[in-house]
Scaffold this active site. Structure first.
Site, mmCIF file in Angstrom:
data_model
loop_
_atom_site.group_PDB
_atom_site.id
_atom_site.type_symbol
_atom_site.label_atom_id
_atom_site.label_comp_id
_atom_site.label_asym_id
_atom_site.label_seq_id
_atom_site.Cartn_x
_atom_site.Cartn_y
_atom_site.Cartn_z
ATOM 1 C CD GLU A 58 -1.768 -2.382 1.538
ATOM 2 O OE1 GLU A 58 -0.588 -2.625 1.869
ATOM 3 O OE2 GLU A 58 -2.681 -3.236 1.589
ATOM 4 C CG PHE A 120 -9.719 -10.211 10.776
ATOM 5 C CD1 PHE A 120 -8.455 -10.564 11.231
ATOM 6 C CD2 PHE A 120 -9.965 -10.236 9.416
ATOM 7 C CE1 PHE A 120 -7.463 -10.927 10.346
ATOM 8 C CE2 PHE A 120 -8.977 -10.604 8.526
ATOM 9 C CZ PHE A 120 -7.716 -10.951 8.986
ATOM 10 C CE LYS A 170 -17.083 -6.872 2.905
ATOM 11 N NZ LYS A 170 -16.413 -8.157 3.152
ATOM 12 C CG MET A 486 22.469 12.295 3.642
ATOM 13 S SD MET A 486 23.600 13.534 2.961
ATOM 14 C CE MET A 486 22.622 14.224 1.639
#
Ligand SMILES: Cc1ncc(C[n+]2csc(CCOP(=O)(O)OP(=O)(O)O)c2C)c(N)n1
Ligand SMILES: [Mg+2]
Lengths: 591, 180
Positions: A58, A120, A170, A486
């Site tokens: 994601e 869940f 949902k 860096m």
């Protein structure tokens, strides 16, 4: 009574989401499915107006949406499931908030009756994302969904742009309700970003500009966000006034790097001439930038003798770090237009010849100097070669975070806005590869290159699979110094060269890795082979992992060291061990 | 001053702190208070007192009164940061207007006998505090006033057997006919 079953605006929440995307002109979204968004995925399956790009994590969806947004000026859209899907979005949301990128994230949530039950894949998504979004919503009633979605797009793209999140349980996705197209009343009455600048302030600004002897324009990402008109006006203002101009990392491309008034980037790794000009100027016009700590260095020694004009759409950016004399709140484009109008009518180009002579002396110090080698590729040289090879091509550059990012900013010249996508505010390693995916989706025929580091690229390397699946010919140009360069540089300069955990041990074979993904792998070691390999990379119409082996211990200069001011830069030719040790002497904090 | 090797420039700020009372008019919607509080904790601002309640049910408006401390530059920041939140209508710095009235209510429980008890009652009377609960060995006083007056009353009750205090926090309103 109307028959509801034939009302075209009666639909499920899931259908409303797809419908709203279409109504807002969204053609591509980035996402990853899961239990709490299945109804939305079912709707996506049954239509063809919105293309869904399946990422591999994601975070990748979020950065891809950011890349899409920054290269188009349109909002980027991400779709994720509840729980881990939403928590994986936290980094891109924060990144987009810091860099003012319009992003709309839609997340699934467990059904309303289970919220608060530790169900869940439940998490408090609006709670977690509240500090990393411009605004967010949990929609509990399907009849609120259309309004919220429309408001979400408006909030993301108006005022100071930013990320928003809409969390949709949902059961709300399944429920049927009434959809309506976008309308004005969808937006909070309390939200009214200011666009037009105050006329009195604009006059004050023009008076300062007209009387300046040592002026500078310092522009930022706000100019690019404001749109093409702001860029055009900025260029015109430079032309009309003859002033020197520098910009932040975020603002590169608003003024062309080949323009004669360009000083290069300013700040910690900016050019000597840009920082000295900022330090010694008498009038500073800051347009769409925010006096970030990487820009100012030591605040109490920041441009001590100047009158400062600050144009910003966000009032909270004004006087946050640096006190300014003439704040002007509003949209940069709008205000630049007003300033130009008044300037052209009432002022004439100030004579700043002496100032330009001074600047020429600073320029002559050649602060981006580096010593080329015939044996190893210097990273700066690699970027310059890449820049030369892509000149005149329709090119977009993304980066990861580290030395390679700064070298890209220093050595790649940007002529246009929206061509440079880098994680500025948050400094997110792993941004560049998925961002390149997003850019390539928006510009399928352009050349899209992620200038990467060997460490950063491994943070989101899985998106190679996305690139291969959708035949996105992104080029991942890795400046492989086998270090978190860096970090190593700071350890060398500040921590007695104790290189604690900054060596890239057990690097993968990037050529084989490319092969494993079904992409093309290239590797070069010798300066003599570099140009040929870059040509090959460009001509291949497939995703490429380019392993460019560069000098391992090269440092990024010039640099404003430890709590120092702009006029105390460490230049490359001075950066021998002794000078470096002195510049970073104990008793000084780092910038 | 010796500073550690840090990624940031660490500086001492010497501006003196000021205390300001801010009135914030917000859309009364889920999460709005969390947003305001999150802003303060997230950006390291202080909250000395915070009161909130719906004030216009019809329009879904709530009014939040926040007492905060900070340097003038920080106070400016706080106001701008509040103002740019989507559900915030207006932020008024009641301290800058210098025309505001501030009140808070406290309930003060005192336990004692004999001379202490008499003295507590006498002081309560002087402060115009009301007795709202009493037993043979305790009182609960209700007192309204500005923060300073209430602090003073509580200080006086301490040696007389102060048990506990419950305070509402500050509510503020401007003088004169105009609304905020
Ligand atoms: C997600 C994340 N973690 C840690 C850091 C801190 N950090 C900044 S630069 C850097 C090293 C980057 O190494 P590499 O990608 O190889 O780039 P180089 O500096 O070598 O060019 C690290 C660890 C960061 N910016 N982002
Ligand atoms: Mg590296």
């Amino acid at each position: 009574m109307s028959d509801k079953s034939h009302d075209p605006n009666q639909m499920t929440g899931a259908a409303m989401i797809v419908r709203a995307l279409i109504d807002h002109g969204v053609t591509d979204i980035f996402g990853y499915p899961g239990g709490a968004v299945l109804p939305i995925y079912d709707e996506i399956f049954q239509q063809s107006e919105v293309q869904h790009i399946l990422v591999r994590h994601e975070q990748g969806a979020g950065h891809a949406a950011e890349g899409y947004a920054r290269s188009t000026g349109k909002p980027g859209v991400a779709l994720v499931t509840s729980g881990p899907g939403a928590t994986n979005m936290v980094t891109p949301l924060t990144d987009a908030l810091m860099d003012s990128i319009p992003l709309v994230c839609i997340s699934g949530q467990v059904p309303t009756h289970l919220i608060g039950n530790d169900a869940f894949q439940e998490c408090d998504t609006v709670g977690i994302t509240r500090p990393c979004t411009k605004h967010n919503w949990l929609v509990r009633d399907v009849n609120d969904l259309a309004k919220v979605l429309h408001e979400a797009f408006y909030v993301a793209t108006s005022g100071r742009p930013g990320p928003v999140l809409v969390d949709v349980p949902k059961d709300v996705q399944f429920a049927t309700g009434t959809y309506h197209p976008p309308r004005k009343s969808d937006v909070h009455r309390s939200y009214a970003p200011r666009v037009k600048g105050d006329a009195t302030q604009i006059r004050k600004a023009v008076a300062l500009l007209a009387g300046a002897k040592r002026p500078v324009i310092y522009s930022g990402g706000g100019v690019i966000n404001s749109g093409p008109e702001a860029t055009r006006l900025l260029r015109e203002l430079v032309e009309v006034t003859g002033f020197p101009i520098t910009s932040t990392l975020m603002g590169l491309g608003a003024y062309p790097a080949s323009g004669k008034n360009w000083l290069g980037m300013l700040g910690m790794h900016g050019t000597y001439e840009a920082n000295m000009t900022m330090h010694d100027c008498d009038v500073m016009l800051c347009v769409g930038a925010r006096f970030d700590d990487r820009i100012t260095g030591r605040v109490d020694a920041f441009s001590p003798g100047s009158k400062k004009i600050h144009i910003d759409i966000d009032p909270s950016s004004i006087n946050k770090n640096i006190r300014v004399d003439v704040p002007i709140i509003g949209d940069c484009g709008n205000i630049l237009g007003d300033i130009l109008q008044v300037f052209k009518a009432e002022a004439k180009k100030p004579d700043i010849k002496a100032w330009w002579q001074q600047i020429a002396q600073w320029r002559a110090r050649n602060s981006l100097f580096y010593r080329k080698s015939n044996d190893v590729i210097l990273p700066q040289h690699a970027i310059q070669s890449l820049f030369e090879a892509t000149r005149g091509k329709d090119t977009y550059i993304t980066t990861e975070v580290g030395q390679h990012q700064m070298w890209a900013a220093q050595f790649f010249g940007f002529e246009e806005p929206h061509r440079w996508m880098t994680s500025g505010g948050l400094g997110t390693m792993g941004y560049g590869l998925p961002a390149a995916v997003g850019v390539q989706v928006a510009h399928p025929d352009s050349l899209v290159i992620d200038i990467a580091g060997d460490a950063s690229v491994q943070m989101t390397i899985q998106e190679m699979s996305t690139a291969v699946q959708y035949e996105l010919p992104i080029k991942i140009f890795i400046l492989n110094n086998q270090y978190m360069g860096m970090v190593r540089q700071w350890q060398q300069l500040l921590h007695g060269n104790r290189l604690s955990h900054s060596y890239s041990e057990a690097l993968p074979d990037f050529v084989k890795l490319a092969d494993a993904y079904g992409a093309v792998g290239l590797q070069v070691h010798k300066p003599g082979d570099l140009d040929g390999a870059i040509q090959e990379m460009i001509s291949v119409k497939r995703p490429v992992l380019f392993d460019c082996r560069v000098a391992a211990l090269e440092n990024c200069f010039p640099m404003i060291p430890s709590g120092k001011a702009h006029n105390e830069m460490l230049l490359p030719e001075q950066a021998n061990d002794e000078a470096t040790a002195k510049a970073f002497a104990a008793g000084k904090a780092l910038v | 001053m010796n500073q550690p090797a840090s990624a940031y420039f660490i500086e001492d700020r010497h501006d003196p702190n000021e205390t300001h009372t801010l009135s914030v008019l917000v859309q009364n919607e889920p999460g709005v208070l969390a947003r305001v509080i999150g802003l303060f904790s997230g950006r390291g601002y202080n909250i000395e007192s915070l009161t909130v309640s719906e004030t216009e049910a019809q329009k879904h408006l709530s009014r939040i009164t926040i007492v905060t401390t900070g340097t003038p530059m920080v106070i400016e920041q706080i106001k701008h940061q509040l103002d740019r939140m989507i559900p915030v209508y207006r932020v008024v710095d009641m301290t800058l207007t210098r025309r505001s009235i501030e009140r808070e209510l406290a309930m003060v429980k005192v336990r004692g006998q004999g001379e202490h008890r008499v003295e507590a009652l006498r002081l309560a009377d002087a402060f115009r505090a009301r007795v709202i609960d009493a037993t043979t060995e305790s009182f609960v006083f209700e007192i309204t006033g500005n923060t300073e007056k209430i602090n003073q009353f509580i200080d006086l009750m301490r040696p007389l057997g102060l048990v506990e205090v419950s305070r509402t926090g500050v509510a503020a309103i401007g003088r004169g006919p105009e609304g905020m």
